[in-house]
Write an enzyme that holds these catalytic residues in place. Structure first.
Site, PDB file in Angstrom:
ATOM      1  N   GLU A 137     -11.091  12.908 -11.437  1.00 30.47           N
ATOM      2  CA  GLU A 137     -11.273  12.518 -12.903  1.00 30.47           C
ATOM      3  C   GLU A 137     -12.603  12.251 -13.294  1.00 30.47           C
ATOM      4  O   GLU A 137     -13.042  11.058 -13.932  1.00 30.47           O
ATOM      5  CB  GLU A 137     -10.529  11.233 -13.304  1.00 30.47           C
ATOM      6  CG  GLU A 137     -10.033  10.955 -14.641  1.00 30.47           C
ATOM      7  CD  GLU A 137      -9.088   9.977 -15.076  1.00 30.47           C
ATOM      8  OE1 GLU A 137      -9.974   8.772 -14.887  1.00 30.47           O
ATOM      9  OE2 GLU A 137      -8.091   9.951 -15.217  1.00 30.47           O
ATOM     10  N   GLU A 151     -16.372   0.261 -18.161  1.00 30.68           N
ATOM     11  CA  GLU A 151     -15.854   1.453 -17.530  1.00 30.68           C
ATOM     12  C   GLU A 151     -16.866   2.691 -17.740  1.00 30.68           C
ATOM     13  O   GLU A 151     -16.887   3.571 -17.079  1.00 30.68           O
ATOM     14  CB  GLU A 151     -14.380   1.999 -18.077  1.00 30.68           C
ATOM     15  CG  GLU A 151     -13.357   1.055 -17.438  1.00 30.68           C
ATOM     16  CD  GLU A 151     -13.088  -0.197 -18.046  1.00 30.68           C
ATOM     17  OE1 GLU A 151     -13.856  -0.620 -18.867  1.00 30.68           O
ATOM     18  OE2 GLU A 151     -12.210  -1.008 -17.679  1.00 30.68           O
ATOM     19  N   HIS A 225      -3.981  -4.153 -22.291  1.00 35.12           N
ATOM     20  CA  HIS A 225      -5.041  -4.852 -21.181  1.00 35.12           C
ATOM     21  C   HIS A 225      -6.458  -4.890 -21.329  1.00 35.12           C
ATOM     22  O   HIS A 225      -7.210  -5.465 -20.639  1.00 35.12           O
ATOM     23  CB  HIS A 225      -4.564  -4.453 -19.849  1.00 35.12           C
ATOM     24  CG  HIS A 225      -5.301  -2.983 -19.476  1.00 35.12           C
ATOM     25  ND1 HIS A 225      -4.520  -2.009 -19.868  1.00 35.12           N
ATOM     26  CD2 HIS A 225      -6.383  -2.558 -18.875  1.00 35.12           C
ATOM     27  CE1 HIS A 225      -5.407  -0.905 -19.490  1.00 35.12           C
ATOM     28  NE2 HIS A 225      -6.517  -1.419 -18.962  1.00 35.12           N
TER      29      HIS A 225
HETATM   30  C1  UD1 Z   1      -9.101  -3.012 -14.502  1.00 36.98           C
HETATM   31  C2  UD1 Z   1     -10.062  -1.850 -14.719  1.00 36.98           C
HETATM   32  C3  UD1 Z   1      -9.792  -1.070 -16.032  1.00 36.98           C
HETATM   33  C4  UD1 Z   1      -8.419  -0.428 -15.682  1.00 36.98           C
HETATM   34  C5  UD1 Z   1      -7.360  -1.633 -15.582  1.00 36.98           C
HETATM   35  C6  UD1 Z   1      -5.954  -1.107 -15.184  1.00 36.98           C
HETATM   36  C7  UD1 Z   1     -12.437  -2.463 -14.331  1.00 36.98           C
HETATM   37  C8  UD1 Z   1     -13.655  -2.998 -14.733  1.00 36.98           C
HETATM   38  N1  UD1 Z   1     -11.511  -2.665 -15.305  1.00 36.98           N
HETATM   39  O1  UD1 Z   1      -9.139  -4.060 -15.566  1.00 36.98           O
HETATM   40  O2  UD1 Z   1     -10.602  -0.088 -16.165  1.00 36.98           O
HETATM   41  O3  UD1 Z   1      -8.042   0.126 -17.006  1.00 36.98           O
HETATM   42  O4  UD1 Z   1      -7.633  -2.299 -14.290  1.00 36.98           O
HETATM   43  O5  UD1 Z   1      -5.045  -1.847 -15.326  1.00 36.98           O
HETATM   44  O6  UD1 Z   1     -12.439  -2.103 -13.307  1.00 36.98           O
HETATM   45  N2  UD1 Z   1      -4.385  -9.453 -12.080  1.00 36.98           N
HETATM   46  C9  UD1 Z   1      -3.250 -10.044 -11.126  1.00 36.98           C
HETATM   47  N3  UD1 Z   1      -2.515  -9.253 -10.445  1.00 36.98           N
HETATM   48  C10 UD1 Z   1      -2.851  -7.935 -10.100  1.00 36.98           C
HETATM   49  C11 UD1 Z   1      -3.769  -7.249 -11.189  1.00 36.98           C
HETATM   50  C12 UD1 Z   1      -4.565  -8.122 -11.729  1.00 36.98           C
HETATM   51  O7  UD1 Z   1      -3.159 -11.128 -11.003  1.00 36.98           O
HETATM   52  O8  UD1 Z   1      -2.066  -7.279  -9.751  1.00 36.98           O
HETATM   53  C13 UD1 Z   1      -5.119 -10.375 -12.695  1.00 36.98           C
HETATM   54  C14 UD1 Z   1      -6.175 -11.034 -11.917  1.00 36.98           C
HETATM   55  O9  UD1 Z   1      -6.237 -12.431 -12.355  1.00 36.98           O
HETATM   56  C15 UD1 Z   1      -7.441 -10.319 -12.207  1.00 36.98           C
HETATM   57  C16 UD1 Z   1      -7.238  -9.919 -13.699  1.00 36.98           C
HETATM   58  O10 UD1 Z   1      -5.620  -9.749 -13.895  1.00 36.98           O
HETATM   59  O11 UD1 Z   1      -8.665 -11.304 -12.266  1.00 36.98           O
HETATM   60  C17 UD1 Z   1      -8.133  -8.650 -14.246  1.00 36.98           C
HETATM   61  O12 UD1 Z   1      -7.941  -7.847 -13.239  1.00 36.98           O
HETATM   62  P1  UD1 Z   1      -9.374  -6.725 -13.449  1.00 36.98           P
HETATM   63  O13 UD1 Z   1      -8.965  -5.693 -12.149  1.00 36.98           O
HETATM   64  O14 UD1 Z   1     -10.448  -7.299 -13.208  1.00 36.98           O
HETATM   65  O15 UD1 Z   1      -9.372  -6.067 -14.866  1.00 36.98           O
HETATM   66  P2  UD1 Z   1      -8.523  -5.146 -15.453  1.00 36.98           P
HETATM   67  O16 UD1 Z   1      -8.458  -5.729 -16.940  1.00 36.98           O
HETATM   68  O17 UD1 Z   1      -7.127  -5.229 -14.854  1.00 36.98           O
HETATM   69  N1  UDP Z   2       2.347   1.944 -15.753  1.00 38.15           N
HETATM   70  C1  UDP Z   2       3.252   1.493 -14.845  1.00 38.15           C
HETATM   71  N2  UDP Z   2       4.147   0.097 -15.382  1.00 38.15           N
HETATM   72  C2  UDP Z   2       3.637  -0.482 -16.532  1.00 38.15           C
HETATM   73  C3  UDP Z   2       2.608  -0.141 -17.082  1.00 38.15           C
HETATM   74  C4  UDP Z   2       1.908   0.991 -17.074  1.00 38.15           C
HETATM   75  O1  UDP Z   2       3.628   2.100 -14.147  1.00 38.15           O
HETATM   76  O2  UDP Z   2       4.234  -1.541 -16.561  1.00 38.15           O
HETATM   77  C5  UDP Z   2       1.702   3.021 -15.241  1.00 38.15           C
HETATM   78  C6  UDP Z   2       1.517   4.133 -16.464  1.00 38.15           C
HETATM   79  O3  UDP Z   2       2.392   5.202 -16.638  1.00 38.15           O
HETATM   80  C7  UDP Z   2       0.077   4.605 -16.323  1.00 38.15           C
HETATM   81  C8  UDP Z   2      -0.771   3.523 -15.603  1.00 38.15           C
HETATM   82  O4  UDP Z   2       0.256   2.547 -15.139  1.00 38.15           O
HETATM   83  O5  UDP Z   2       0.120   5.859 -15.252  1.00 38.15           O
HETATM   84  C9  UDP Z   2      -1.731   3.150 -16.482  1.00 38.15           C
HETATM   85  O6  UDP Z   2      -2.371   1.675 -16.039  1.00 38.15           O
HETATM   86  P1  UDP Z   2      -3.186   0.971 -17.005  1.00 38.15           P
HETATM   87  O7  UDP Z   2      -2.772   0.953 -18.215  1.00 38.15           O
HETATM   88  O8  UDP Z   2      -3.117  -0.423 -16.310  1.00 38.15           O
HETATM   89  O9  UDP Z   2      -4.645   1.583 -16.468  1.00 38.15           O
HETATM   90  P2  UDP Z   2      -5.545   2.579 -17.403  1.00 38.15           P
HETATM   91  O10 UDP Z   2      -4.790   3.804 -17.440  1.00 38.15           O
HETATM   92  O11 UDP Z   2      -5.776   2.059 -18.711  1.00 38.15           O
HETATM   93  O12 UDP Z   2      -6.977   2.453 -16.792  1.00 38.15           O
END
Ligand code: UD1
Ligand code: UDP
Length: 380
Positions: A137, A151, A225
């Site tokens: 990607e 990002e 998010h």
């Molecule tokens: C990250 C990515 C973003 C992506 C997103 C997908 C970066 C900078 N950002 O953002 O590009 O779109 O993931 O969802 O890499 N947390 C949990 N459990 C989980 C996941 C997250 O508790 O399974 C909580 C934690 O407190 C963590 C917070 O979410 O600190 C943020 O997670 P983080 O990966 O830092 O940022 P995202 O907003 O998820």
């Molecule tokens: N998705 C999922 N369960 C959910 C929400 C999203 O399986 O409850 C899937 C969605 O179909 C997509 C991916 O998660 O394939 C997107 O993830 P997210 O939005 O966290 O990240 P981003 O694509 O913005 O990086």
């Protein structure tokens, strides 16, 4: 093919019986990376290419949920997630803990996906250890280094580190060429999310939340998010307005576990009778809900790429997108961060929507064979 020894004791890419002697290490850490790397891992298995999986666990629960969906068992788990982590803290932990993994596994290629901090940090460590980086990607751009933050910068830096850039679309390839990436380092493959979605839609969803099974009327599916939207109430207030205007609509909102998302959503939506707040849904459940929904409101990247395949329109709650193909195909519309604009466009969509979904047609992001193409290119 020969099995020449290298100076470092590894073998050159070649065939040993049925096993192709090339070692790939995939490194990923979040939900979308797991979904989009799964087709590559499965294509490696089909081609009998040795592929180790290292998860950073930047996401813990959401990652594990997707590993279970795709039947992936990691060989290495860096377990870096902490509550309310900053991207820099994630990068530091990944950089420190990935180095010994690469030293031990001696891959010919290290593959990363997308633009997360895990992907950038892993590519940077590979560069330091002189391991070739393949970027799945590659080439998505908004041309604004602050949006999305961080990002846009992560993916630009990965492009500089990568030996092979797997661009999902012609536009992404052109962006890379315009930045001076040589043509021989770019291959247009389609986006692996389409491979994953095709595979997952063949499964029956098993609804973990009983309320989802008994839903009647129309569904508006919501996800949010992105850092730009954290702590901002406009999305929740817009949902309340939409529900007031459309009494047959229920909003289903799987809430991202980031505490900064949950606080606002709980405060503004928990008491609404036609709002169904759920934990993050497993991919088959979510994919079928996307198909079933009358409309999707989202700031997700992956959801924009999936909308054309499920035939449901998505209002993208962001000011810019690195996926203009979704907008051009008519399945996505940018509505920004304004409550009024979200409500106006959602109302248009809900008034217009016929009960039968239009034929989704081809997906501009791919044909479902990206994983195979990537593995073939690495072998070639
Ligand atoms: C990250 C990515 C973003 C992506 C997103 C997908 C970066 C900078 N950002 O953002 O590009 O779109 O993931 O969802 O890499 N947390 C949990 N459990 C989980 C996941 C997250 O508790 O399974 C909580 C934690 O407190 C963590 C917070 O979410 O600190 C943020 O997670 P983080 O990966 O830092 O940022 P995202 O907003 O998820
Ligand atoms: N998705 C999922 N369960 C959910 C929400 C999203 O399986 O409850 C899937 C969605 O179909 C997509 C991916 O998660 O394939 C997107 O993830 P997210 O939005 O966290 O990240 P981003 O694509 O913005 O990086």
């Amino acid at each position: 093919m020969g099995n020449a020894r290298r100076e470092d004791g590894r073998r050159d890419a070649g065939t040993w019986g049925n096993i192709v002697a090339m070692r790939i290490l995939t490194v990923f850490g979040t939900r979308p990376e797991a979904i989009k790397m799964a087709p590559v891992i499965h294509a490696c298995a089909t081609a009998k290419v040795e592929c180790a999986v290292c998860v950073t666990a930047q996401h813990r629960e959401m990652l594990d949920q997707m590993l279970a969906v795709f039947g992936i068992r990691p060989d290495y788990d860096l377990n870096v997630m902490q509550e309310n982590q900053s991207p820099l803290a994630v990068a530091a932990r990944v950089m420190e803990s990935l180095e010994p993994v690469i030293s031990a596994s001696k891959p010919d290629w290290l593959l990363v996906q997308g633009d997360t901090t895990s992907a950038f940090a892993a590519a940077f460590v590979a560069y330091h250890q002189r391991v070739r980086v393949g970027h799945v990607e590659a080439g998505l751009r908004t041309q604004d280094k602050w949006r999305p933050f961080p990002e846009e910068m992560n993916r630009r830096l990965i492009s500089m580190l990568a030996e092979m850039n797997f661009a999902p679309t012609d536009r992404a390839a052109k962006s890379l060429l315009a930045e001076g990436v040589p043509g021989q380092k770019i291959l247009v493959t389609g986006n692996t999310v389409v491979d994953a979605l095709h595979a997952i839609l063949q499964r029956e969803p098993c609804y973990s939340d009983a309320r989802l099974r008994s839903l009647s009327g129309r569904i508006v599916l919501v996800t949010a998010h992105r850092r730009e939207n954290l702590g901002v109430p406009h999305i929740c207030l817009a949902i309340r307005d939409i529900l007031q205007k459309f009494p047959d609509v229920t909003a289903v909102f799987p809430v991202h576990p980031n505490p900064s998302v949950g606080e606002t959503v709980e405060r503004l939506l928990a008491k609404e009778s036609r709002v169904l707040l759920t934990a993050p849904l497993a991919y088959p459940e979510f994919a079928h809900l996307m198909k079933r929904a009358a409309l999707i409101l989202s700031d997700s990247g992956g959801v924009q790429e999936e909308a054309p395949s499920v035939g449901t329109r998505v209002l993208v709650m962001r000011d810019v997108t690195e996926r203009p193909e979704a907008v051009e195909s008519g399945w996505a519309r940018l509505v920004g961060a304004s409550r009024e604009e979200i409500v106006r466009r959602a109302s248009e969509g809900l008034h217009r929507q016929s009960p039968n979904l239009p034929d989704a047609g081809p997906n501009p992001f791919g044909d479902g064979k990206a994983g195979e193409r990537i593995v073939r290119a690495l072998l070639g």
